[in-house]
Design a protein around this motif. Sequence first.
Motif, PDB file in Angstrom:
ATOM      1  N   TYR A 117      21.075  42.526  14.788  1.00 17.64           N
ATOM      2  CA  TYR A 117      20.545  41.354  14.107  1.00 17.64           C
ATOM      3  C   TYR A 117      21.351  40.139  14.531  1.00 17.64           C
ATOM      4  O   TYR A 117      22.591  40.139  14.452  1.00 17.64           O
ATOM      5  CB  TYR A 117      20.668  41.494  12.598  1.00 17.64           C
ATOM      6  N   SER A 140      15.724  33.244  12.372  1.00 16.41           N
ATOM      7  CA  SER A 140      14.680  32.468  13.032  1.00 16.41           C
ATOM      8  C   SER A 140      13.833  31.806  11.953  1.00 16.41           C
ATOM      9  O   SER A 140      14.047  32.012  10.779  1.00 16.41           O
ATOM     10  CB  SER A 140      13.816  33.362  13.903  1.00 16.41           C
ATOM     11  N   SER A 141      12.858  31.067  12.357  1.00 21.56           N
ATOM     12  CA  SER A 141      12.010  30.367  11.387  1.00 21.56           C
ATOM     13  C   SER A 141      11.300  31.388  10.517  1.00 21.56           C
ATOM     14  O   SER A 141      10.923  32.461  10.958  1.00 21.56           O
ATOM     15  CB  SER A 141      10.974  29.522  12.113  1.00 21.56           C
ATOM     16  N   GLY A 142      11.151  31.095   9.266  1.00 21.85           N
ATOM     17  CA  GLY A 142      10.501  32.020   8.343  1.00 21.85           C
ATOM     18  C   GLY A 142      11.492  32.910   7.638  1.00 21.85           C
ATOM     19  O   GLY A 142      11.116  33.707   6.798  1.00 21.85           O
ATOM     20  N   SER A 143      12.778  32.794   7.958  1.00 24.58           N
ATOM     21  CA  SER A 143      13.837  33.516   7.258  1.00 24.58           C
ATOM     22  C   SER A 143      13.736  35.017   7.361  1.00 24.58           C
ATOM     23  O   SER A 143      14.195  35.725   6.474  1.00 24.58           O
ATOM     24  CB  SER A 143      13.870  33.105   5.773  1.00 24.58           C
ATOM     25  N   ALA A 144      13.105  35.543   8.380  1.00 27.57           N
ATOM     26  CA  ALA A 144      13.133  36.987   8.586  1.00 27.57           C
ATOM     27  C   ALA A 144      14.058  37.264   9.754  1.00 27.57           C
ATOM     28  O   ALA A 144      13.826  36.799  10.856  1.00 27.57           O
ATOM     29  CB  ALA A 144      11.748  37.527   8.894  1.00 27.57           C
ATOM     30  N   ARG A 145      15.088  38.005   9.510  1.00 25.83           N
ATOM     31  CA  ARG A 145      15.993  38.323  10.612  1.00 25.83           C
ATOM     32  C   ARG A 145      15.295  39.293  11.557  1.00 25.83           C
ATOM     33  O   ARG A 145      14.556  40.159  11.136  1.00 25.83           O
ATOM     34  CB  ARG A 145      17.264  38.956  10.056  1.00 25.83           C
ATOM     35  N   GLN A 146      15.566  39.126  12.831  1.00 21.34           N
ATOM     36  CA  GLN A 146      14.894  39.947  13.818  1.00 21.34           C
ATOM     37  C   GLN A 146      15.886  40.827  14.524  1.00 21.34           C
ATOM     38  O   GLN A 146      16.978  40.405  14.904  1.00 21.34           O
ATOM     39  CB  GLN A 146      14.187  39.055  14.825  1.00 21.34           C
ATOM     40  N   LEU A 147      15.484  42.057  14.741  1.00 20.04           N
ATOM     41  CA  LEU A 147      16.287  43.020  15.467  1.00 20.04           C
ATOM     42  C   LEU A 147      15.972  42.950  16.948  1.00 20.04           C
ATOM     43  O   LEU A 147      14.802  42.932  17.327  1.00 20.04           O
ATOM     44  CB  LEU A 147      15.990  44.440  14.986  1.00 20.04           C
ATOM     45  N   ARG A 188      25.043  39.470  12.968  1.00 16.56           N
ATOM     46  CA  ARG A 188      25.115  39.839  11.554  1.00 16.56           C
ATOM     47  C   ARG A 188      25.415  41.329  11.395  1.00 16.56           C
ATOM     48  O   ARG A 188      26.293  41.710  10.632  1.00 16.56           O
ATOM     49  CB  ARG A 188      23.803  39.504  10.850  1.00 16.56           C
TER      50      ARG A 188
END
Lengths: 113, 115
Positions: B92, B96-103, B31
């Motif tokens: 990014y 993932s689950s929970g809709s928080a993008r992870q770095l 992203r």
Amino acid sequence: SQTIHQWPATLVQPVGSPLSLECTVEGTSNPNLYWYRQAAGRGLQLLFYSVGIGQISSEVPQNLSASRPQDRQFILSSKKLLLSDSGFYLCAWSVRGPGDTQYFGPGTRLTVL
Amino acid sequence: EDKVVQSPLSLVVHEGDTVTLNCSYEVTNFRSLLWYKQEKKAPTFLFMLTSSGIEKKSGRLSSILDKKELFSILNITATQTGDSAVYLCAVYGALSSGSARQLTFGSGTQLTVLP
């Protein structure tokens, strides 16, 4: 403008003692919140993230836990610290939706003896 | 598993030199790519890159992304001692689950600028 606070700034704790680090964000609502740990000379490791009150996702299984009792408050805890828990702990926030930049707090340097 | 690799790990230059820091990545559903500067404490945000070939500039710092070759570079011209820091690259990837993008962070490049 938004600000993010962390405390304490430094902490020295004996092995087996409990831990509570606090992070609060001002100037925004419904942020995503993150806890990272940075070991000496290494990159940031994501520990927990939260998309809302009471919603915690854990990335690395360990003896740490996180809680989000209020919208802009994120707490990192442990019941019994290990030597390997030493490091630099950073809290970060980002807006929900398309804005992905994460902004970091000043950090807490934890030394477990 | 998402991966971000930075090079070099460390770099020592003299004031006035130009430096190029590299970041290559392998992520699912890319992203955006972010650069941060970390001095003694918390990382501070420098750039976010989402499109290939568009240079972002801020003073003496600039950065560009190549989504085909999966890398980014950070350039610093006319370096100053105040540029000494760890420069972190982060990417990014997939939701993932929970809709928080992870770095996913690289391990950083330690830049030392000597007077």
